[in-house]
Design a protein around this motif. Structure first.
Motif, PDB file in Angstrom:
ATOM      1  N   ASP A  90      -7.328  -6.096  25.636  1.00  0.00           N
ATOM      2  CA  ASP A  90      -7.606  -4.681  25.362  1.00  0.00           C
ATOM      3  C   ASP A  90      -8.660  -4.546  24.268  1.00  0.00           C
ATOM      4  O   ASP A  90      -9.542  -3.688  24.344  1.00  0.00           O
ATOM      5  CB  ASP A  90      -6.327  -3.959  24.930  1.00  0.00           C
ATOM      6  N   TYR A  91      -8.545  -5.406  23.252  1.00  0.00           N
ATOM      7  CA  TYR A  91      -9.464  -5.329  22.116  1.00  0.00           C
ATOM      8  C   TYR A  91     -10.904  -5.610  22.572  1.00  0.00           C
ATOM      9  O   TYR A  91     -11.839  -4.896  22.192  1.00  0.00           O
ATOM     10  CB  TYR A  91      -9.050  -6.322  21.033  1.00  0.00           C
ATOM     11  N   ILE A  92     -11.080  -6.637  23.393  1.00  0.00           N
ATOM     12  CA  ILE A  92     -12.421  -6.986  23.886  1.00  0.00           C
ATOM     13  C   ILE A  92     -12.981  -5.849  24.740  1.00  0.00           C
ATOM     14  O   ILE A  92     -14.137  -5.429  24.571  1.00  0.00           O
ATOM     15  CB  ILE A  92     -12.391  -8.299  24.692  1.00  0.00           C
ATOM     16  N   ASN A  93     -12.175  -5.328  25.657  1.00  0.00           N
ATOM     17  CA  ASN A  93     -12.624  -4.231  26.529  1.00  0.00           C
ATOM     18  C   ASN A  93     -13.000  -2.993  25.729  1.00  0.00           C
ATOM     19  O   ASN A  93     -14.033  -2.362  25.973  1.00  0.00           O
ATOM     20  CB  ASN A  93     -11.529  -3.883  27.543  1.00  0.00           C
ATOM     21  N   ASN A  94     -12.145  -2.643  24.754  1.00  0.00           N
ATOM     22  CA  ASN A  94     -12.412  -1.467  23.924  1.00  0.00           C
ATOM     23  C   ASN A  94     -13.673  -1.656  23.086  1.00  0.00           C
ATOM     24  O   ASN A  94     -14.475  -0.728  22.924  1.00  0.00           O
ATOM     25  CB  ASN A  94     -11.220  -1.173  23.014  1.00  0.00           C
ATOM     26  N   PHE A  95     -13.839  -2.879  22.556  1.00  0.00           N
ATOM     27  CA  PHE A  95     -15.004  -3.165  21.728  1.00  0.00           C
ATOM     28  C   PHE A  95     -16.303  -3.009  22.540  1.00  0.00           C
ATOM     29  O   PHE A  95     -17.262  -2.385  22.093  1.00  0.00           O
ATOM     30  CB  PHE A  95     -14.919  -4.571  21.149  1.00  0.00           C
TER      31      PHE A  95
ATOM     32  N   LYS B   1     -21.154   2.939  23.832  1.00  0.00           N
ATOM     33  CA  LYS B   1     -21.265   4.313  23.310  1.00  0.00           C
ATOM     34  C   LYS B   1     -22.244   4.363  22.141  1.00  0.00           C
ATOM     35  O   LYS B   1     -23.036   5.304  22.012  1.00  0.00           O
ATOM     36  CB  LYS B   1     -19.888   4.812  22.851  1.00  0.00           C
ATOM     37  N   ALA B   2     -22.163   3.339  21.265  1.00  0.00           N
ATOM     38  CA  ALA B   2     -23.052   3.292  20.097  1.00  0.00           C
ATOM     39  C   ALA B   2     -24.512   3.182  20.534  1.00  0.00           C
ATOM     40  O   ALA B   2     -25.386   3.866  19.989  1.00  0.00           O
ATOM     41  CB  ALA B   2     -22.676   2.113  19.203  1.00  0.00           C
ATOM     42  N   TYR B   3     -24.778   2.338  21.529  1.00  0.00           N
ATOM     43  CA  TYR B   3     -26.139   2.197  22.038  1.00  0.00           C
ATOM     44  C   TYR B   3     -26.632   3.504  22.666  1.00  0.00           C
ATOM     45  O   TYR B   3     -27.789   3.884  22.532  1.00  0.00           O
ATOM     46  CB  TYR B   3     -26.217   1.063  23.061  1.00  0.00           C
ATOM     47  N   THR B   4     -25.724   4.196  23.358  1.00  0.00           N
ATOM     48  CA  THR B   4     -26.076   5.466  23.990  1.00  0.00           C
ATOM     49  C   THR B   4     -26.487   6.494  22.934  1.00  0.00           C
ATOM     50  O   THR B   4     -27.454   7.243  23.117  1.00  0.00           O
ATOM     51  CB  THR B   4     -24.893   6.012  24.818  1.00  0.00           C
ATOM     52  N   LYS B   5     -25.758   6.520  21.811  1.00  0.00           N
ATOM     53  CA  LYS B   5     -26.081   7.450  20.726  1.00  0.00           C
ATOM     54  C   LYS B   5     -27.424   7.116  20.089  1.00  0.00           C
ATOM     55  O   LYS B   5     -28.075   7.975  19.493  1.00  0.00           O
ATOM     56  CB  LYS B   5     -24.980   7.426  19.668  1.00  0.00           C
ATOM     57  N   GLN B   6     -27.837   5.860  20.222  1.00  0.00           N
ATOM     58  CA  GLN B   6     -29.129   5.439  19.666  1.00  0.00           C
ATOM     59  C   GLN B   6     -30.259   5.592  20.684  1.00  0.00           C
ATOM     60  O   GLN B   6     -31.381   5.159  20.456  1.00  0.00           O
ATOM     61  CB  GLN B   6     -29.040   3.987  19.194  1.00  0.00           C
TER      62      GLN B   6
ATOM     63  N   GLU C 150     -19.124   5.728  13.263  1.00  0.00           N
ATOM     64  CA  GLU C 150     -18.963   6.312  14.597  1.00  0.00           C
ATOM     65  C   GLU C 150     -20.179   6.069  15.488  1.00  0.00           C
ATOM     66  O   GLU C 150     -20.101   6.209  16.705  1.00  0.00           O
ATOM     67  CB  GLU C 150     -18.684   7.807  14.474  1.00  0.00           C
ATOM     68  N   GLU C 151     -21.300   5.702  14.858  1.00  0.00           N
ATOM     69  CA  GLU C 151     -22.504   5.428  15.627  1.00  0.00           C
ATOM     70  C   GLU C 151     -22.758   3.934  15.804  1.00  0.00           C
ATOM     71  O   GLU C 151     -23.779   3.530  16.350  1.00  0.00           O
ATOM     72  CB  GLU C 151     -23.720   6.078  14.936  1.00  0.00           C
TER      73      GLU C 151
ATOM     74  N   THR D 218     -24.284  -5.854  11.736  1.00  0.00           N
ATOM     75  CA  THR D 218     -24.862  -6.626  12.845  1.00  0.00           C
ATOM     76  C   THR D 218     -25.580  -5.721  13.831  1.00  0.00           C
ATOM     77  O   THR D 218     -26.707  -6.001  14.262  1.00  0.00           O
ATOM     78  CB  THR D 218     -23.768  -7.427  13.578  1.00  0.00           C
ATOM     79  N   LEU D 219     -24.928  -4.616  14.197  1.00  0.00           N
ATOM     80  CA  LEU D 219     -25.532  -3.687  15.157  1.00  0.00           C
ATOM     81  C   LEU D 219     -26.772  -3.033  14.560  1.00  0.00           C
ATOM     82  O   LEU D 219     -27.775  -2.831  15.252  1.00  0.00           O
ATOM     83  CB  LEU D 219     -24.515  -2.626  15.581  1.00  0.00           C
ATOM     84  N   TYR D 220     -26.708  -2.727  13.265  1.00  0.00           N
ATOM     85  CA  TYR D 220     -27.874  -2.125  12.598  1.00  0.00           C
ATOM     86  C   TYR D 220     -29.049  -3.108  12.621  1.00  0.00           C
ATOM     87  O   TYR D 220     -30.168  -2.737  12.960  1.00  0.00           O
ATOM     88  CB  TYR D 220     -27.525  -1.758  11.152  1.00  0.00           C
ATOM     89  N   MET D 221     -28.788  -4.363  12.268  1.00  0.00           N
ATOM     90  CA  MET D 221     -29.856  -5.365  12.229  1.00  0.00           C
ATOM     91  C   MET D 221     -30.424  -5.633  13.623  1.00  0.00           C
ATOM     92  O   MET D 221     -31.613  -5.802  13.794  1.00  0.00           O
ATOM     93  CB  MET D 221     -29.320  -6.673  11.626  1.00  0.00           C
TER      94      MET D 221
END
Length: 282
Positions: A164-169, A175-180, A245-246, A273-276
């Motif tokens: 569940d954790y992997i799927n949710n992540f 979603k984060a990429y979509t917001k960007q 949230e982003e 990590t996502l920011y970099m």
């Protein structure tokens, strides 16, 4: 029919009583009515006791989890405070216990290259960190870096399930990429992850479970703590602003080891990590 002489009662003769059914004499020799053994009552009592025990265990488990949840939330808040204070030694102590660190370094030290720096166990790791912190270069950099955590909210605590954790992540990253402004679906990300790792999500989950067990833990020892926060990192006139949230950074993992609680800073790691990766164009 012949009768049975009955004794007098209060001076009055009862006379002869006839036999019933020709077999069972109504008198001194008549069989007594069988008394109830009480078996039905005992079963009812056992059922009540069982219900009370089960209910007690359920209530006990709830309060035990509530207590664990309270400790997990408290540790999460303390962890973010240590990040703001740039307390590296304190963060390490809150992240991993000495015995677990020694086991991990023994198992994976050569793979991640820590042994090349003389870090072979917990004590040598802490010694190196303290040496770095004592250096003038570190003090100069640390003095120039400012970390501010605001709008921190620590929410629901739930039990950890690897799959569940992997799927949710993966869903949160999509979603984060979509917001960007990037167009990628959860299904596409999952497919990419499975292709690159050459493992299905279910296989990844089993590998995680196996690794956890290797170090004397189980999924029951791990909790997922929901968080949301804003972070501002300033250095040499440059500022990085991060909103959880982003950036899919919406939880921390808290685990229990030898009676104490420790925190895995998944949210800050994922956020940075996502920011970099975004800055580098990945």
């Amino acid at each position: 029919q012949p009768g049975v002489n009955m004794p007098q009662m209060n001076g009055m003769p009862m006379g002869n009583m006839p036999q019933m059914n020709g077999n069972i004499p109504m008198g001194a020799d008549a069989p007594q009515k069988e008394k109830k053994s009480g078996k039905g009552g005992k079963i009812a009592l056992i059922a009540i006791i069982a219900f009370v025990l089960v209910a007690g265990l359920a209530v006990g488990a709830y309060f035990l989890f509530f207590s664990k949840s309270h400790k997990a939330k408290k540790l999460t808040k303390e962890y973010f405070a240590a990040i703001e204070d740039k307390d590296i030694s304190g963060l390490i102590e809150m992240t991993i216990p000495k015995k677990l660190a020694n086991d991990a370094l023994k198992a994976y030290g050569s793979e991640i290259g820590t042994d090349r720096y003389g870090v072979t166990d917990y004590d040598s790791a802490m010694s190196m960190i303290k040496q770095v912190q004592a250096s003038d270069q570190y003090k100069e950099i640390a003095g120039s870096v400012k970390i501010e955590i605001s709008n921190l909210k620590v929410g629901k605590v739930s039990k950890f399930d690897a799959e569940d954790y992997i799927n949710n992540f993966v869903g949160d990253v999509a979603k984060a990429y979509t917001k960007q402004g990037k167009t990628i679906t959860k299904a596409e990300l999952l497919e990419k992850l499975e292709n690159e790792s050459e493992m299905k999500v279910s296989e990844m989950a089993k590998y995680v479970e196996k690794t956890i067990e290797q170090f004397g833990l189980s999924s029951k020892d791990i909790m997922v703590v929901e968080v949301s926060f804003d972070a501002k990192i300033s250095y040499n006139g440059q500022t990085i602003n991060i909103k959880s949230e982003e950036s899919a950074a919406n939880n921390m993992l808290v685990y229990k080891y030898d009676g104490k609680y420790y925190c895995i800073p998944t949210a800050p790691i994922i956020a940075v990590t996502l920011y970099m990766s975004t800055m580098l164009g990945y």
